[in-house]
Each structure stands twice: as C-alpha cells, then as structure tokens.
Design an enzyme around this catalytic site. Structure first.
Site, short mmCIF file in Angstrom:
data_model
loop_
_atom_site.label_atom_id
_atom_site.label_comp_id
_atom_site.label_asym_id
_atom_site.label_seq_id
_atom_site.Cartn_x
_atom_site.Cartn_y
_atom_site.Cartn_z
N ARG A 15 60.49 62.01 63.55
CA ARG A 15 62.19 62.05 63.77
C ARG A 15 62.72 63.28 63.55
NH1 ARG A 15 63.42 57.54 59.08
NH2 ARG A 15 61.54 58.62 58.36
N LYS A 75 63.41 63.90 56.13
CA LYS A 75 62.33 63.85 55.03
C LYS A 75 62.94 64.57 53.71
CE LYS A 75 59.34 60.26 55.62
NZ LYS A 75 59.70 59.10 54.85
N TYR A 94 67.19 62.42 53.31
CA TYR A 94 66.50 61.32 52.26
C TYR A 94 65.72 62.46 51.23
CZ TYR A 94 66.87 57.51 55.54
OH TYR A 94 67.31 56.40 56.27
N HIS A 96 64.74 60.91 47.51
CA HIS A 96 63.83 59.98 46.80
C HIS A 96 63.17 60.79 45.56
CE1 HIS A 96 64.06 56.45 49.24
NE2 HIS A 96 63.75 57.22 50.62
N GLU A 118 69.62 58.22 50.38
CA GLU A 118 69.29 56.94 49.95
C GLU A 118 70.30 56.42 48.83
OE1 GLU A 118 67.32 59.61 49.52
OE2 GLU A 118 66.76 59.57 47.46
N ASP A 198 64.18 32.93 50.37
CA ASP A 198 64.68 34.22 49.45
C ASP A 198 65.08 33.29 48.21
OD1 ASP A 198 66.57 37.09 50.32
OD2 ASP A 198 66.73 35.94 48.38
N VAL A 239 60.77 41.45 50.64
CA VAL A 239 61.27 41.42 49.37
C VAL A 239 61.55 42.57 48.75
CG1 VAL A 239 60.20 39.21 48.65
CG2 VAL A 239 59.59 41.27 47.76
N VAL A 267 56.14 44.61 54.75
CA VAL A 267 57.23 45.73 55.00
C VAL A 267 57.34 46.31 53.57
CG1 VAL A 267 58.94 46.45 56.07
CG2 VAL A 267 57.95 44.56 57.02
N ALA A 268 57.27 45.55 52.65
CA ALA A 268 57.70 45.92 51.30
C ALA A 268 56.65 46.80 50.72
CB ALA A 268 57.98 44.91 50.26
N ASP A 270 56.24 49.83 50.91
CA ASP A 270 56.68 51.22 50.27
C ASP A 270 57.01 51.04 48.79
OD1 ASP A 270 58.94 49.65 50.85
OD2 ASP A 270 60.13 51.60 51.47
N ALA A 299 53.45 52.29 55.77
CA ALA A 299 54.53 52.54 54.75
C ALA A 299 55.71 53.11 55.42
CB ALA A 299 54.12 53.28 53.58
N MET A 301 57.11 52.44 58.67
CA MET A 301 57.10 51.75 60.14
C MET A 301 58.15 52.38 61.22
SD MET A 301 57.02 47.91 58.74
CE MET A 301 56.89 47.15 60.52
N1 LIG Z 1 57.32 49.82 55.47
C1 LIG Z 1 58.57 50.44 55.94
O1 LIG Z 1 58.48 51.19 56.62
C2 LIG Z 1 59.97 50.30 55.39
C3 LIG Z 1 61.07 50.40 55.95
C4 LIG Z 1 62.25 49.90 55.68
C5 LIG Z 1 62.45 49.20 54.44
N2 LIG Z 1 61.30 48.87 53.65
C6 LIG Z 1 61.29 48.18 52.50
O2 LIG Z 1 61.39 46.84 52.82
C7 LIG Z 1 61.76 45.94 51.91
C8 LIG Z 1 63.14 45.33 51.99
O3 LIG Z 1 64.17 45.77 52.24
P1 LIG Z 1 65.67 45.43 52.63
O4 LIG Z 1 66.42 46.54 53.13
O5 LIG Z 1 65.40 44.18 53.38
O6 LIG Z 1 66.01 44.89 51.13
P2 LIG Z 1 67.25 43.91 50.76
O7 LIG Z 1 67.87 44.29 49.42
O8 LIG Z 1 68.26 44.01 52.02
O9 LIG Z 1 66.68 42.61 50.83
C9 LIG Z 1 65.73 41.92 50.01
C10 LIG Z 1 65.72 40.67 49.78
O10 LIG Z 1 64.74 40.17 49.05
C11 LIG Z 1 65.04 38.96 48.06
N3 LIG Z 1 64.02 38.81 47.02
C12 LIG Z 1 63.99 39.54 45.86
N4 LIG Z 1 63.02 38.89 45.20
C13 LIG Z 1 62.43 37.99 46.03
C14 LIG Z 1 61.51 37.14 45.97
N5 LIG Z 1 60.67 36.99 44.80
N6 LIG Z 1 61.10 35.96 46.95
C15 LIG Z 1 61.88 36.16 47.83
N7 LIG Z 1 62.83 37.13 48.37
C16 LIG Z 1 63.16 37.74 47.42
C17 LIG Z 1 66.41 39.41 47.86
O11 LIG Z 1 67.31 38.41 47.39
C18 LIG Z 1 66.93 40.17 48.95
O12 LIG Z 1 67.57 39.15 49.83
C19 LIG Z 1 62.03 46.96 50.66
O13 LIG Z 1 60.92 47.18 49.89
C20 LIG Z 1 62.23 48.31 51.44
O14 LIG Z 1 61.91 49.51 50.78
C21 LIG Z 1 60.05 49.36 54.21
#
Ligand SMILES: NC(=O)c1ccc[n+]([C@@H]2O[C@H](COP(=O)([O-])OP(=O)(O)OC[C@H]3O[C@@H](n4cnc5c(N)ncnc54)[C@H](O)[C@@H]3O)[C@@H](O)[C@H]2O)c1
Length: 372
Positions: A15, A75, A94, A96, A118, A198, A239, A267-268, A270, A299, A301
């Site tokens: 990027r 970054k 960003y 972090h 962030e 959720d 999540v 996806v989580a 990270d 991590a 995507m």
């Molecule tokens: N891998 C990647 O490249 C990448 C890119 C972007 C975001 N992410 C990650 O994706 C994850 C989600 O991000 P987001 O922006 O959607 O966050 P968000 O806060 O918008 O959504 C998270 C959701 O998870 C729910 N939640 C929490 N605990 C839970 C559980 N035990 N069971 C079910 N649901 C639960 C919350 O109520 C919320 O609705 C984060 O960890 C973020 O860092 C990863």
C-alpha cells in the site's frame, strides 16, 4: 505545507500513504506534495499519475523526509525511517505503539508530532481509520475461504453457492462487527447459507433489522457456537474485545467435531486469533492443516488487495490529512477532538494514555500537548 509520502519499506507492504487523488486534493488546497519515486507502484499507481495530480517525484526517501513538514504513510515507521524524523515534523500513519517499546522510544527521541490512524475516533464511538481495513478483510474472508475449501487446497471441495439441485455451503461468521458484517454480506451474495454469531444483543438487533433477509444470526453462547460449527463448511473468526487478546472460541479438541476439510479463516489473528489452533501465516504460504481442518490466518489480509486497500484508506484519511495541512496540526487537533484522539507523541512526550500504561511510561494529555 510540504506533504511527503515515502515508499513503504516494511516487508510485504504494497500500500501507499497517498493516492494520486489525495495528492490532487492537497495540491488544490495550495500544498506541495512530494512523492518518493515508485511509492505507488505496489498499489498500481505510476509516478506519472502523481505528476498528473500536481505532485513532485523525488528519488529517495531521505529527500522526502528532509523536505516535508508532514509525512503521510501506511505502516509504522521502520528504524531507518524513525532516524529521519525531526522536531516540528508531523507524522500521520498507523503506529500501534502499545506493543512496540523500541518504536515508541525512537519517536519520543525524534521530537516529531506523531498522529496514529488507529486511535482517531468518530462520533459513533468507532475508529474511522481502522474501519476501512476491517471492511476489506471482511469482504476478502469469504473469497479466501472459498479458495481454501477447494479440493486442491486441502478443503472439502464444496462450492460456496452450490448449484441448482445441490445445497450451498454453510458459512458461520463468529463476531458481527465490521469484519463479520462485511464477510456475511459477501458470503450471502455468493449464495452461501450464512449465520452470524455475536455476544452483543444490540448488534444482533441491528443485523436482524438490516440484514434479516440475507443471513441468519444467533447469540454466541459456547453451545450455539459449537453446534453451528459442526454444521459449517467455512467458519470465519471476526471477534474483537478492544484492548484484549481474542478469546479462543474453538478448541483443538473440538476440531474433531467439525466436518473433515472444513475451512477456518481467522481474521482476528492480528489479536492472537480466536481458534486455539490458529497461528499467523503470510500471503506466500497462507494455509495449513490441523487434524483435517484447513486454516487461513493471514495477519495483514488487506495487503492482498493493495490497490483497493490504498484507495479505501486514502478516502478515510483524506479529510484529516487536509485539515492537518490547511490548519496546521495544533489548530486541526484543537478544532476536532476525534483527530486529537489520534495524537500519540509530541515533542518528546507520550500523549496517549493506553500506550503509557502498556509501556509503563509517563503520559501528558493530548490537550496539554497542544500548549507545548
Ligand atoms: N487479519 C487482518 O488482516 C485483519 C484486518 C482487519 C481487522 N482485523 C481484525 O478483525 C477483528 C474484528 O475487527 P472488527 O473491526 O470487525 O471489530 P468490531 O469491534 O467491529 O467487531 C467485533 C465484534 O465481535 C463481537 N464479539 C466480541 N466477543 C465475542 C465473542 N466471544 N463471540 C462472538 N462475538 C464477539 C463484538 O460484539 C463485536 O460486534 C479484530 O481482531 C481486528 O483486529 C484483522
């Protein structure tokens, strides 16, 4: 103001901090834009595109850092970039910082003013400069999940949408926030049979109201989670518990209960991942198998679709970048508490409470920093 954008040097980062569109807006607002040669190539933007937008191309990152009053990146600055920052210069990217004491130490030593994407906030309690990347990752998740499900990749050999006479795949999305909602929309659009879990009833109400006709939802109790996981061909982990490691929602022992060849897209990852068997992978080698279950755990995507991600990030950062350039950082932050929330470091002081707590360093408030 002179706004500089260097080429990203972190491995696998394609990027770029400014699109030609963003450069044009800055130029139209009376600013000089300096872009390092080839900075946009990874995202499909040629030097000529920036020149057409009114920017100036320079040969080296040193020149960008030396000339610019504000550096716009993607970054966190790498060690060599941090050495180039100087007092009075603004860094907008960003960061972090909480898990990164080395970077924090260098940014404090630089004397620069560092505003982190962030931690910029919005009126609805969201994080507007993180959301676009969650949207990208969410929409990408069913796409990579569908690929992982292909037989040659170790998957069940199931087509997400099915065909007439053959049922579609079952997709379970755990977490119905930004990532989860976008994942569910795309999976449903591909014809899959989708359920979102959720723990927030308000979020489930919203999903039900807005998307009730497109996908199902359920409360994310442990019982519901494993019952639906047993039926699923593809499970997407989305999540987030802000500030905490992701909870482990499917254990290694439970993998035996899943369909053989099912795909998990975490996806989580990270935040540590929400499946016990998740470990971070790269775009080069994105998937692996544990107990017959395929895992995709990249991590970063959004890097897979660097052009879309750059454009989405550029749209979101542009108004803040313009405010910083037009008003100067102090007035821009004084006028906008959401941009002020992005201030992490100023003139050798840490200005973001959570980073101070994580790294055990003294902090002054961002409002106090405006007076320095
Ligand atoms: N891998 C990647 O490249 C990448 C890119 C972007 C975001 N992410 C990650 O994706 C994850 C989600 O991000 P987001 O922006 O959607 O966050 P968000 O806060 O918008 O959504 C998270 C959701 O998870 C729910 N939640 C929490 N605990 C839970 C559980 N035990 N069971 C079910 N649901 C639960 C919350 O109520 C919320 O609705 C984060 O960890 C973020 O860092 C990863």
């Amino acid at each position: 103001m002179k706004i500089g954008c260097p080429k990203e040097i972190k491995p696998q980062e394609f990027r770029v901090g400014m699109t030609p569109d963003a450069a044009r807006e800055a130029v139209n607002n009376g600013h000089d834009v300096i872009i390092e040669t080839k900075a946009g190539l990874g995202a499909g933007f040629a030097d000529a595109d920036y020149v057409a937008a009114g920017a100036k191309i320079v040969d080296t990152a040193e020149e960008v850092f030396a000339k610019a009053d504000m550096i716009v990146k993607v970054k966190e600055p790498q060690a060599v970039e941090r050495k180039r920052l100087r007092p009075g210069q603004v860094l907008f990217t960003y960061l972090h910082l909480a898990p990164d004491p080395e970077q924090t130490k260098d940014l404090l030593a630089s004397g620069a003013t560092c505003i982190a994407y962030e931690t910029v906030t919005d009126d609805r309690g969201g994080l507007p400069l993180l959301a676009p990347m969650s949207e990208v990752a969410g929409r990408l998740a069913p796409q990579v999940g569908a690929w992982t499900l292909q037989k040659a990749n170790g998957g069940r050999g199931v087509l997400l949408g099915g065909v007439p006479g053959v049922s579609p795949a079952k997709v379970l999305v755990i977490g119905g926030g930004v990532v989860g909602t976008h994942a569910a929309k795309v999976a449903a659009g591909m014809g899959a049979d989708v359920t979102v879990l959720d723990r927030s009833i308000n979020r489930l109400r919203y999903l039900d109201d807005v998307f009730g006709g497109q996908f199902k939802n359920a409360y994310a109790s442990a019982g519901n989670t494993i019952a639906l996981a047993r039926e699923a061909d593809l499970i997407i982990g989305a999540v987030l518990i802000p500030g905490a490691a992701a909870p482990k929602l499917i254990s290694r022992a439970q993998l035996k209960e899943l369909k053989p060849g099912a795909a998990l897209v975490d996806v989580a990852i990270d935040q540590g991942g929400c499946f016990e068997t998740s470990r971070a992978t790269t775009h080069q080698d994105p998937i692996y198998e544990v107990d017959g279950i395929m895992h995709y755990c990249v991590a970063n995507m959004p890097g897979a679709v660097a052009r879309t991600s750059t454009q989405a990030l550029g749209n979101a950062t542009m108004p803040f970048m313009l405010a910083l350039a037009n008003k100067g950082w102090k007035k821009a932050c004084a006028d906008d508490k959401h941009l002020l929330a992005g201030l992490n470091v100023h003139a050798g002081r840490l200005t973001y409470e959570a980073v101070g707590v994580a790294l055990n360093l003294p902090v002054i408030s961002a409002a106090e920093a405006l007076k320095i």
